[in-house]
Design an enzyme around this catalytic site. Structure first.
Site, PDB file in Angstrom:
ATOM      1  CB  SER A  62      -0.901   0.044   1.236  1.00  0.00           C
ATOM      2  OG  SER A  62      -1.702  -1.105   1.303  1.00  0.00           O
TER       3      SER A  62
HETATM    4  N1  SAH Z   1      -0.364  -5.317   3.853  1.00  0.00           N
HETATM    5  C1  SAH Z   1       0.469  -5.629   2.703  1.00  0.00           C
HETATM    6  C2  SAH Z   1      -0.207  -5.313   1.395  1.00  0.00           C
HETATM    7  C3  SAH Z   1      -1.226  -6.309   1.096  1.00  0.00           C
HETATM    8  S1  SAH Z   1      -1.889  -6.406  -0.526  1.00  0.00           S
HETATM    9  C4  SAH Z   1       1.817  -4.964   2.791  1.00  0.00           C
HETATM   10  O1  SAH Z   1       2.076  -4.224   3.759  1.00  0.00           O
HETATM   11  O2  SAH Z   1       2.637  -5.204   1.916  1.00  0.00           O
HETATM   12  C5  SAH Z   1      -3.199  -7.517  -0.127  1.00  0.00           C
HETATM   13  C6  SAH Z   1      -2.778  -8.916   0.224  1.00  0.00           C
HETATM   14  O3  SAH Z   1      -3.927  -9.631   0.627  1.00  0.00           O
HETATM   15  C7  SAH Z   1      -2.175  -9.695  -0.938  1.00  0.00           C
HETATM   16  O4  SAH Z   1      -0.909 -10.151  -0.598  1.00  0.00           O
HETATM   17  C8  SAH Z   1      -3.162 -10.862  -1.137  1.00  0.00           C
HETATM   18  O5  SAH Z   1      -2.539 -12.074  -1.531  1.00  0.00           O
HETATM   19  C9  SAH Z   1      -3.764 -10.981   0.246  1.00  0.00           C
HETATM   20  N2  SAH Z   1      -5.054 -11.664   0.328  1.00  0.00           N
HETATM   21  C10 SAH Z   1      -6.097 -11.645  -0.551  1.00  0.00           C
HETATM   22  N3  SAH Z   1      -7.115 -12.394  -0.094  1.00  0.00           N
HETATM   23  C11 SAH Z   1      -6.722 -12.907   1.105  1.00  0.00           C
HETATM   24  C12 SAH Z   1      -7.332 -13.764   2.064  1.00  0.00           C
HETATM   25  N4  SAH Z   1      -8.576 -14.244   1.914  1.00  0.00           N
HETATM   26  N5  SAH Z   1      -6.618 -14.078   3.168  1.00  0.00           N
HETATM   27  C13 SAH Z   1      -5.364 -13.603   3.353  1.00  0.00           C
HETATM   28  N6  SAH Z   1      -4.737 -12.782   2.480  1.00  0.00           N
HETATM   29  C14 SAH Z   1      -5.409 -12.437   1.374  1.00  0.00           C
END
Ligand code: SAH
Length: 217
Positions: A62
């Site tokens: 993000s």
């Molecule tokens: N917080 C992260 C950015 C996350 S992007 C950072 O600091 O880098 C969103 C993430 O959510 C992705 O890696 C994606 O694979 C994950 N995601 C999507 N659906 C999910 C689920 N049901 N459970 C866990 N993670 C999930």
């Protein structure tokens, strides 16, 4: 002060503090976590820019401001148990680890979970535990949570996450579809759950039981 510290100080002043994030502990945590270490090597030079960045598998880390804003909304004092859904690079979890007692973070993509865990371990963020699985179900083994932060867009707050929220706990979550979402801040008071809309945002989709199906997004 070295160049990397200066870069983080500027990022916080110009992108986060200037837009209204005031919690001094959040600002300090974001000056301390080396954001570069959480992005792919080829784009390290862009790590503190004012936008999300690709981290592989179609996912993103993000924008710094959004990390600051979401973290501030949890109002952490230091003794909390926190859950993050969507570990991605592990960056948000590192910021949370400096502000709470324990952090559990759940990632759907095993490869990302592994990389995030290695990065967090190498940098010494020892109060974070990375789990692989469907975060839309929460993580009942370590519940309840004083704060839950969801970093992927869901149709509506998944019921298990609301259930795993401690008394007075807050859930920060982008709710909406591929065309746009609203960042919401939910709070539990007894059996009562209330929420506030914060601002329009754009996240990658949450998958899993209470997330978006591939055919929908
Ligand atoms: N917080 C992260 C950015 C996350 S992007 C950072 O600091 O880098 C969103 C993430 O959510 C992705 O890696 C994606 O694979 C994950 N995601 C999507 N659906 C999910 C689920 N049901 N459970 C866990 N993670 C999930």
């Amino acid at each position: 002060m070295d160049e990397l510290q200066r870069e983080l100080k500027e990022m916080v002043a110009q992108q986060i503090e200037a837009r209204g994030v005031r919690d001094a502990r959040v600002l300090e945590a974001m000056r301390r976590v080396p954001r570069r270490e959480f992005v792919p090597e080829t784009i390290r030079e862009n790590a503190t820019e004012d936008h999300p960045l690709p981290i592989g598998f179609g996912q993103t880390i993000s924008q710094p401001y959004i990390v600051g804003l979401m973290t501030e909304l949890l109002v952490l004092k230091g003794d909390e148990n926190v859950l993050e859904i969507g570990s991605g690079s592990g960056y948000q979890a590192a910021v949370l680890s400096l502000l709470a007692k324990s952090v559990h973070t759940l990632e759907f993509v095993p490869e990302l979970a592994l990389t995030a865990q290695k990065t967090l371990e190498n940098l010494g963020y020892l109060n974070v535990k990375v789990h692989t699985g469907d975060g839309s179900l929460g993580l009942s083994a370590h519940a309840p949570y004083n704060g839950i932060l969801v970093t992927a867009a869901c149709p509506a707050p998944p019921p298990p996450l609301l259930e795993q929220l401690a008394e007075g706990g807050k859930l920060v979550i982008p709710a909406g579809d591929r065309w746009g979402q609203m960042l919401q801040c939910w709070e539990r008071n007894g059996k009562h759950l209330s929420h506030e809309d914060i601002l329009p945002v754009a996240f990658v989709p949450l998958r899993g039981k209470f997330g978006w199906k591939v055919a929908q997004w």
